[in-house]
Enzyme design. Structure first.
Site, mmCIF file in Angstrom:
data_model
loop_
_atom_site.group_PDB
_atom_site.id
_atom_site.type_symbol
_atom_site.label_atom_id
_atom_site.label_comp_id
_atom_site.label_asym_id
_atom_site.label_seq_id
_atom_site.Cartn_x
_atom_site.Cartn_y
_atom_site.Cartn_z
ATOM 1 N N LYS A 55 0.827 -1.217 0.000
ATOM 2 C CA LYS A 55 0.000 0.000 0.000
ATOM 3 C C LYS A 55 0.866 1.276 0.000
ATOM 4 O O LYS A 55 2.082 1.221 0.259
ATOM 5 C CB LYS A 55 -0.921 -0.038 1.225
ATOM 6 C CG LYS A 55 -1.959 -1.173 1.189
ATOM 7 C CD LYS A 55 -2.906 -1.088 2.400
ATOM 8 C CE LYS A 55 -3.969 -2.166 2.371
ATOM 9 N NZ LYS A 55 -4.920 -2.046 3.515
ATOM 10 N N TYR A 95 -12.522 -2.320 -3.107
ATOM 11 C CA TYR A 95 -12.992 -2.377 -1.717
ATOM 12 C C TYR A 95 -14.518 -2.242 -1.616
ATOM 13 O O TYR A 95 -15.027 -1.838 -0.570
ATOM 14 C CB TYR A 95 -12.302 -1.297 -0.893
ATOM 15 C CG TYR A 95 -10.911 -1.694 -0.414
ATOM 16 C CD1 TYR A 95 -10.709 -2.823 0.390
ATOM 17 C CD2 TYR A 95 -9.797 -0.939 -0.755
ATOM 18 C CE1 TYR A 95 -9.449 -3.182 0.830
ATOM 19 C CE2 TYR A 95 -8.519 -1.298 -0.305
ATOM 20 C CZ TYR A 95 -8.361 -2.420 0.485
ATOM 21 O OH TYR A 95 -7.109 -2.790 0.941
ATOM 22 N N PHE A 103 -15.160 3.893 7.382
ATOM 23 C CA PHE A 103 -13.802 4.197 6.940
ATOM 24 C C PHE A 103 -13.630 4.138 5.421
ATOM 25 O O PHE A 103 -12.529 4.357 4.907
ATOM 26 C CB PHE A 103 -12.786 3.257 7.614
ATOM 27 C CG PHE A 103 -13.037 1.785 7.367
ATOM 28 C CD1 PHE A 103 -12.623 1.174 6.195
ATOM 29 C CD2 PHE A 103 -13.678 1.008 8.323
ATOM 30 C CE1 PHE A 103 -12.847 -0.180 5.966
ATOM 31 C CE2 PHE A 103 -13.906 -0.354 8.108
ATOM 32 C CZ PHE A 103 -13.489 -0.938 6.920
ATOM 33 N N ARG A 131 -1.931 -14.288 4.778
ATOM 34 C CA ARG A 131 -2.655 -13.595 5.866
ATOM 35 C C ARG A 131 -1.866 -13.712 7.179
ATOM 36 O O ARG A 131 -1.801 -12.760 7.957
ATOM 37 C CB ARG A 131 -4.063 -14.186 6.046
ATOM 38 C CG ARG A 131 -5.003 -14.029 4.860
ATOM 39 C CD ARG A 131 -5.555 -12.645 4.666
ATOM 40 N NE ARG A 131 -6.219 -12.101 5.817
ATOM 41 C CZ ARG A 131 -6.899 -10.945 5.800
ATOM 42 N NH1 ARG A 131 -7.002 -10.225 4.666
ATOM 43 N NH2 ARG A 131 -7.468 -10.479 6.882
ATOM 44 N N THR A 137 -5.273 -6.906 11.019
ATOM 45 C CA THR A 137 -5.558 -5.623 10.350
ATOM 46 C C THR A 137 -5.007 -4.442 11.145
ATOM 47 O O THR A 137 -4.419 -3.522 10.575
ATOM 48 C CB THR A 137 -7.088 -5.480 10.168
ATOM 49 O OG1 THR A 137 -7.587 -6.637 9.513
ATOM 50 C CG2 THR A 137 -7.425 -4.237 9.363
ATOM 51 N N ARG A 148 2.750 -6.313 9.300
ATOM 52 C CA ARG A 148 2.066 -5.144 9.875
ATOM 53 C C ARG A 148 2.663 -4.756 11.231
ATOM 54 O O ARG A 148 2.802 -3.569 11.525
ATOM 55 C CB ARG A 148 0.565 -5.416 9.958
ATOM 56 C CG ARG A 148 -0.109 -5.312 8.581
ATOM 57 C CD ARG A 148 -1.495 -5.868 8.571
ATOM 58 N NE ARG A 148 -2.263 -5.474 7.377
ATOM 59 C CZ ARG A 148 -3.424 -6.004 7.035
ATOM 60 N NH1 ARG A 148 -3.978 -6.960 7.788
ATOM 61 N NH2 ARG A 148 -4.058 -5.591 5.954
ATOM 62 N N ASN A 158 -1.946 0.348 6.853
ATOM 63 C CA ASN A 158 -1.388 -0.900 7.371
ATOM 64 C C ASN A 158 -0.579 -1.699 6.336
ATOM 65 O O ASN A 158 -0.446 -2.915 6.427
ATOM 66 C CB ASN A 158 -2.486 -1.752 8.012
ATOM 67 C CG ASN A 158 -3.588 -2.100 7.040
ATOM 68 O OD1 ASN A 158 -3.513 -1.761 5.864
ATOM 69 N ND2 ASN A 158 -4.604 -2.799 7.524
ATOM 70 N N HIS A 161 -2.201 -5.505 1.627
ATOM 71 C CA HIS A 161 -3.479 -6.205 1.451
ATOM 72 C C HIS A 161 -3.189 -7.646 1.067
ATOM 73 O O HIS A 161 -2.232 -7.914 0.327
ATOM 74 C CB HIS A 161 -4.312 -5.562 0.328
ATOM 75 C CG HIS A 161 -5.457 -6.435 -0.106
ATOM 76 N ND1 HIS A 161 -6.670 -6.441 0.560
ATOM 77 C CD2 HIS A 161 -5.544 -7.386 -1.083
ATOM 78 C CE1 HIS A 161 -7.459 -7.350 -0.014
ATOM 79 N NE2 HIS A 161 -6.802 -7.934 -1.009
ATOM 80 N N GLU A 172 -9.850 -10.657 -7.339
ATOM 81 C CA GLU A 172 -8.869 -9.577 -7.165
ATOM 82 C C GLU A 172 -7.720 -9.703 -8.176
ATOM 83 O O GLU A 172 -7.284 -8.707 -8.754
ATOM 84 C CB GLU A 172 -8.347 -9.587 -5.729
ATOM 85 C CG GLU A 172 -9.406 -9.157 -4.730
ATOM 86 C CD GLU A 172 -8.997 -9.338 -3.271
ATOM 87 O OE1 GLU A 172 -9.832 -9.038 -2.398
ATOM 88 O OE2 GLU A 172 -7.851 -9.766 -3.003
HETATM 89 O O1 CDP Z 1 -6.964 -5.763 5.096
HETATM 90 P P1 CDP Z 1 -7.744 -6.697 5.981
HETATM 91 O O2 CDP Z 1 -8.406 -7.825 5.210
HETATM 92 O O3 CDP Z 1 -6.941 -7.197 7.144
HETATM 93 O O4 CDP Z 1 -8.916 -5.829 6.663
HETATM 94 P P2 CDP Z 1 -10.401 -5.476 6.173
HETATM 95 O O5 CDP Z 1 -11.311 -5.611 7.353
HETATM 96 O O6 CDP Z 1 -10.754 -6.218 4.922
HETATM 97 O O7 CDP Z 1 -10.311 -3.932 5.841
HETATM 98 C C1 CDP Z 1 -9.757 -3.483 4.618
HETATM 99 C C2 CDP Z 1 -8.858 -2.284 4.917
HETATM 100 O O8 CDP Z 1 -9.662 -1.212 5.391
HETATM 101 C C3 CDP Z 1 -7.833 -2.503 6.013
HETATM 102 O O9 CDP Z 1 -6.677 -3.189 5.593
HETATM 103 C C4 CDP Z 1 -7.533 -1.073 6.417
HETATM 104 O O10 CDP Z 1 -6.653 -0.445 5.486
HETATM 105 C C5 CDP Z 1 -8.915 -0.422 6.304
HETATM 106 N N1 CDP Z 1 -9.628 -0.381 7.610
HETATM 107 C C6 CDP Z 1 -9.682 0.825 8.308
HETATM 108 O O11 CDP Z 1 -9.155 1.829 7.837
HETATM 109 N N2 CDP Z 1 -10.334 0.877 9.525
HETATM 110 C C7 CDP Z 1 -10.917 -0.214 10.041
HETATM 111 N N3 CDP Z 1 -11.545 -0.134 11.226
HETATM 112 C C8 CDP Z 1 -10.865 -1.441 9.339
HETATM 113 C C9 CDP Z 1 -10.213 -1.503 8.120
HETATM 114 MG MG MG Z 2 -9.928 -7.775 3.803
#
Ligand code: CDP
Ligand code: MG
Length: 184
Positions: A55, A95, A103, A131, A137, A148, A158, A161, A172
């Protein structure tokens, strides 16, 4: 999607990928020109592909190589890669599952704020393995040694992805790569 699961004996290929006989280095009797396939010794070892993004917070801090070293040390192979600026529309599509979340706007703004590196990773159980390497996350909750925990600034910024399931990995990967751009 089952089309993205590989086993040593089934010889299943995802749509758009050339059969082994069309690949450089193929010899009759050598069904697996890719080292990842050759490492799959029996049907229980599933070779998968997953989608990765480095990212903008990570590319800004010159961490592409450091993150990819962690990916490769974990045994995953980078079989497709490009550095791009994604458009707002691409980020919104990518997304879309989060579009009702509070967010979402910030997330899209962040993803278009600088260059990203999009990649396809291949290896045994690649989706779950990546993962694990990424960590939670929220970097504050991520395990020691994960990408991370080691490199990320916040839950929003973070650094990486990774796809969360075989079906999302296929969608994707297809958003950013055509079959002939993936070279295992
Ligand atoms: O990336 P990951 O699959 O771990 O998390 P996600 O729940 O699919 O969320 C996608 C992305 O949204 C995260 O990687 C963060 O960059 C962002 N996010 C955020 O800004 N605030 C949150 N509370 C949760 C996710
Ligand atoms: Mg995700």
């Amino acid at each position: 999607m089952a089309g993205w699961m590989f086993t040593a004996r089934s010889l299943q290929q995802p749509a758009g990928i050339l059969p082994p006989r069309c690949l450089p280095g193929y010899k009759p009797g050598n069904a697996f020109p890719s080292p990842a396939y050759a490492e799959a010794k029996d049907d229980s070892m599933a070779i998968e592909r997953t989608f990765s993004i480095i990212k903008p917070d990570a590319t800004a801090r010159n961490l592409t190589g450091a993150i990819n070293a962690m990916i490769e040390q974990a045994g995953l192979r980078i079989v497709a890669q490009k550095r791009v600026r994604i458009t707002r529309e691409q980020a919104q599509t990518f997304y879309a599952v989060h579009r009702e979340r509070p967010f979402f706007g910030e997330l899209v703004d962040f993803m278009i704020s600088g260059p990203v590196v999009v990649q396809v990773l291949e290896g045994e159980n690649a989706i779950a393995k990546y993962r694990d390497i990424m960590g939670a996350t929220d970097p504050a909750k991520a395990a020691p040694g994960t990408i991370r925990k080691t490199h990320s600034k916040s839950i929003g910024e973070n650094s990486v992805h990774g796809s969360d399931a075989a079906a999302t990995a296929a969608v994707e990967i297809a958003q950013f790569f055509s079959g002939n751009e993936i070279v295992g």
